[in-house]
Design a protein around this motif. Structure first.
Motif, short mmCIF file in Angstrom:
data_model
loop_
_atom_site.label_atom_id
_atom_site.label_comp_id
_atom_site.label_asym_id
_atom_site.label_seq_id
_atom_site.Cartn_x
_atom_site.Cartn_y
_atom_site.Cartn_z
N HIS A 1 12.39 50.69 30.80
CA HIS A 1 12.36 52.12 30.49
C HIS A 1 12.20 53.00 31.72
O HIS A 1 12.76 54.09 31.81
CB HIS A 1 11.21 52.41 29.51
CG HIS A 1 11.08 53.86 29.14
ND1 HIS A 1 10.19 54.72 29.77
CD2 HIS A 1 11.75 54.60 28.23
CE1 HIS A 1 10.31 55.92 29.24
NE2 HIS A 1 11.24 55.88 28.30
N PHE B 1 20.68 54.60 27.94
CA PHE B 1 20.32 53.76 26.80
C PHE B 1 20.70 54.50 25.52
O PHE B 1 20.30 55.64 25.30
CB PHE B 1 18.83 53.45 26.80
CG PHE B 1 18.39 52.61 25.64
CD1 PHE B 1 18.92 51.34 25.46
CD2 PHE B 1 17.46 53.08 24.72
CE1 PHE B 1 18.52 50.55 24.38
CE2 PHE B 1 17.06 52.30 23.65
CZ PHE B 1 17.59 51.03 23.48
N SER C 1 20.88 53.15 21.99
CA SER C 1 20.53 52.76 20.62
C SER C 1 19.96 53.95 19.87
O SER C 1 19.15 54.72 20.43
CB SER C 1 19.49 51.63 20.64
OG SER C 1 20.07 50.40 20.99
N ALA D 1 14.12 54.66 22.78
CA ALA D 1 13.24 53.53 23.05
C ALA D 1 11.84 53.76 22.53
O ALA D 1 11.32 54.88 22.60
CB ALA D 1 13.19 53.26 24.56
N VAL E 1 8.60 52.54 23.75
CA VAL E 1 8.12 51.85 24.93
C VAL E 1 6.81 51.12 24.64
O VAL E 1 5.88 51.68 24.06
CB VAL E 1 7.92 52.84 26.09
CG1 VAL E 1 7.48 52.10 27.36
CG2 VAL E 1 9.20 53.61 26.35
N TYR F 1 16.21 47.46 16.91
CA TYR F 1 17.21 48.38 17.45
C TYR F 1 18.58 48.07 16.84
O TYR F 1 18.84 46.95 16.38
CB TYR F 1 17.29 48.25 18.97
CG TYR F 1 16.08 48.76 19.70
CD1 TYR F 1 15.98 50.10 20.04
CD2 TYR F 1 15.03 47.90 20.05
CE1 TYR F 1 14.87 50.58 20.74
CE2 TYR F 1 13.93 48.36 20.73
CZ TYR F 1 13.85 49.70 21.07
OH TYR F 1 12.75 50.18 21.75
N TRP G 1 13.26 43.96 19.82
CA TRP G 1 12.99 43.95 21.26
C TRP G 1 11.76 44.81 21.57
O TRP G 1 11.45 45.76 20.83
CB TRP G 1 14.15 44.54 22.04
CG TRP G 1 15.42 43.77 21.99
CD1 TRP G 1 16.37 43.79 21.00
CD2 TRP G 1 15.91 42.86 22.99
NE1 TRP G 1 17.41 42.96 21.31
CE2 TRP G 1 17.17 42.38 22.53
CE3 TRP G 1 15.43 42.42 24.22
CZ2 TRP G 1 17.93 41.47 23.26
CZ3 TRP G 1 16.18 41.52 24.96
CH2 TRP G 1 17.42 41.05 24.48
N MET H 1 10.66 47.16 24.79
CA MET H 1 11.06 47.71 26.08
C MET H 1 9.82 48.07 26.88
O MET H 1 9.01 48.90 26.45
CB MET H 1 11.96 48.95 25.91
CG MET H 1 12.46 49.51 27.24
SD MET H 1 13.58 50.93 27.09
CE MET H 1 15.06 50.12 26.50
N VAL I 1 13.26 44.37 29.26
CA VAL I 1 13.29 44.33 27.80
C VAL I 1 13.06 42.89 27.40
O VAL I 1 13.60 41.96 28.02
CB VAL I 1 14.60 44.87 27.20
CG1 VAL I 1 14.71 46.37 27.41
CG2 VAL I 1 15.82 44.16 27.76
#
Length: 358
Positions: A221, A227, A229, A233, A235, A241, A258, A260, A265
Motif C-alpha cells: 500500500h 490499484f 480492485s 485497499a 490496509v 477482493y 488478501w 495488503m 500483499v
C-alpha cells in the motif's frame, strides 16, 4: 531511505542509448597512457567497516585494497536494474582479476527478506558471484558513499581515489574503459583494450527499451500505483477482493482473500489471483512463500503463455514459488502490445512485493 528503483528506469534507458564515448575509440585514444589525469577525483574510498558480514572473503578495508583498482558496486538481489547490469560486472571480475582489479559487491537490501543472510548467500551461489560481497544490512556503507541508487558503480584507483561512477544501467563501455586505464596506470601486465564478452540470459538480458511502457510498481500500500480492485485497499486486514471488468494500462487488481500491508500483499486463502495490464516484452514479480513451495499458474490474455513464457514457468504457465526472489514470468517472443497478465496461486501463504518489466 533509498530511492525507489522505478524512478530511475527512464535515466537507465537514456544511458543505454547515449554512452558518451565508444570503447574502441576511447581505448585507442588512451592506449599507452600511464597518467589518466583527465579523470576527476571524486573523493576517497570510504570505510567498509559498517558491513554486518562478508561473503567470499574476510572483512576488507581500504588499506587492504591499496594498490588495486577497485570496482565497488551496490546491489540488492531482487533489483531488475542490477540483474541486467550484473553480466558486465561478472565479466569484468573474471577478465581483470589477474591484472589487479578487485570487485566488491555491497549488498544493501530493499525488502526485509533481503536482510536474511541465507537469502543473500543463496543469491550469491545461484548468480555465480565469486567476488567479495559486503553485507550492508544497516546501510552504513550506503551512507558512507552517500549513495542513492541500485545499481551504482564506483571505480577506485590504486591510490584509493574514486575516479568514476555510474548510476543505473548503461555506460558499460565507458566504465570498462576507465577500468582499463586505471589498471594501465597501476602497471598491470597483459592489459588489453578489447571489451569483455558479455551475454545476459533470462532476467539478466537487456530490456527491450523501445517497447517498455510499464514502469516498476510495488504492490504494498505504501508505494503502489493504480490499484483498481473495487472498494480500494483495506490496509492491514484480510479482505475479499475482486477484479474489475476492465483494467487500463498499468493498472492492477486482486481477486480472493488478501491482506495488503505497507510493503507487500499476502494471500490468506487458496486460489487467489493478481491481474495486471502491461506493455513490455518481459514481466517479473518479486514474491516468496512462507516456507513451503506453492504452485501457481500464469495466463496471458486468458490463455497459457506458450512461446511467451518466462524462465520461471513452463509453456502452460505452471511454476512454483518458495524462496523470496524475482521471478521472470513473461518474455514475449513476437510483437509486443498491451496484454493482460494473470497469476493464480493454488494455496495460501504467498507474499508479493513488486512488478518489474523489461
Amino acid at each position: 531511505m533509498p530511492i525507489r528503483r522505478r524512478l530511475f528506469i527512464g535515466a537507465a534507458a537514456a544511458a543505454l542509448v547515449a554512452t558518451p564515448l565508444g570503447l574502441n575509440t576511447f581505448a585507442r585514444a588512451q592506449a599507452g597512457r600511464t597518467k589518466p589525469s583527465d579523470l576527476p577525483v571524486e573523493g576517497r574510498l570510504p570505510s567498509l567497516a559498517g558491513a554486518t558480514g562478508w561473503i567470499n572473503t574476510a572483512p576488507l578495508t581500504p588499506a587492504d585494497l591499496r594498490g588495486k583498482v577497485v570496482l565497488v558496486q551496490f546491489w540488492t538481489y531482487t533489483c531488475i536494474n542490477w540483474l541486467r547490469a550484473h553480466p558486465y560486472v561478472r565479466a569484468w571480475a573474471d577478465k581483470y582479476k589477474d591484472r589487479g582489479l578487485v570487485v566488491v559487491g555491497v549488498h544493501t537490501p530493499e525488502f526485509a527478506f533481503e536482510k536474511d543472510i541465507e537469502n543473500v548467500q543463496r543469491a550469491v551461489h545461484d548468480m555465480k558471484i565469486g567476488y567479495p560481497v559486503a553485507i550492508d544490512s544497516d546501510y552504513a556503507i550506503w551512507r558512507a558513499f552517500e549513495n542513492q541508487y541500485w545499481p551504482a558503480f564506483y571505480v577506485v584507483d590504486a591510490q584509493g581515489r574514486i575516479r568514476h561512477h555510474q548510476f543505473g544501467e548503461g555506460g558499460y563501455e565507458q566504465s570498462e574503459a576507465v577500468i582499463q586505464r586505471l589498471l594501465d596506470e597501476a602497471g598491470a601486465r597483459g592489459a588489453t583494450y578489447d571489451a569483455a564478452s558479455v551475454v545476459g540470459r533470462g532476467a539478466e538480458a537487456a530490456a527491450d527499451w523501445a517497447n517498455l511502457k510499464s514502469p516498476e510498481n510495488y504492490v504494498g500500500h505504501e508505494r503502489t500505483d493504480n490499484f483498481s480492485s473495487p472498494g480500494g485497499a483495506a490496509v492491514g486486514k484480510s479482505r475479499n477482493y475482486t477484479i474489475p471488468a476492465r483494467l487500463p494500462l498499468n493498472h492492477w487488481a486482486l481477486s480472493g482473500a488478501w491482506t495488503m500491508e505497507d510493503d507487500l500483499v499476502a494471500l490468506n486463502a487458496a486460489e487467489g489471483r493478481i491481474t495486471y495490464r502491461f506493455h513490455a516484452r518481459d514481466l517479473h514479480l518479486v514474491m516468496g512463500s512462507l516456507g513451503r513451495p506453492i504452485r501457481f499458474r500464469v495466463k496471458i490474455d486468458g490463455a497459457p503463455p506458450r512461446a511467451d513464457h518466462g524462465a520461471d514457468i513452463d509453456a502452460e504457465g505452471w511454476g512454483i514459488v518458495q524462496e523470496p526472489r524475482l521471478h521472470q514470468l513473461v518474455r514475449q517472443s513476437g510483437s509486443i502490445g498491451e496484454r493482460t497478465f494473470e497469476i493464480e496461486f493454488a494455496d495460501a501463504g504467498v507474499r508479493a512485493y513488486a512488478f518489474t518489466f523489461g
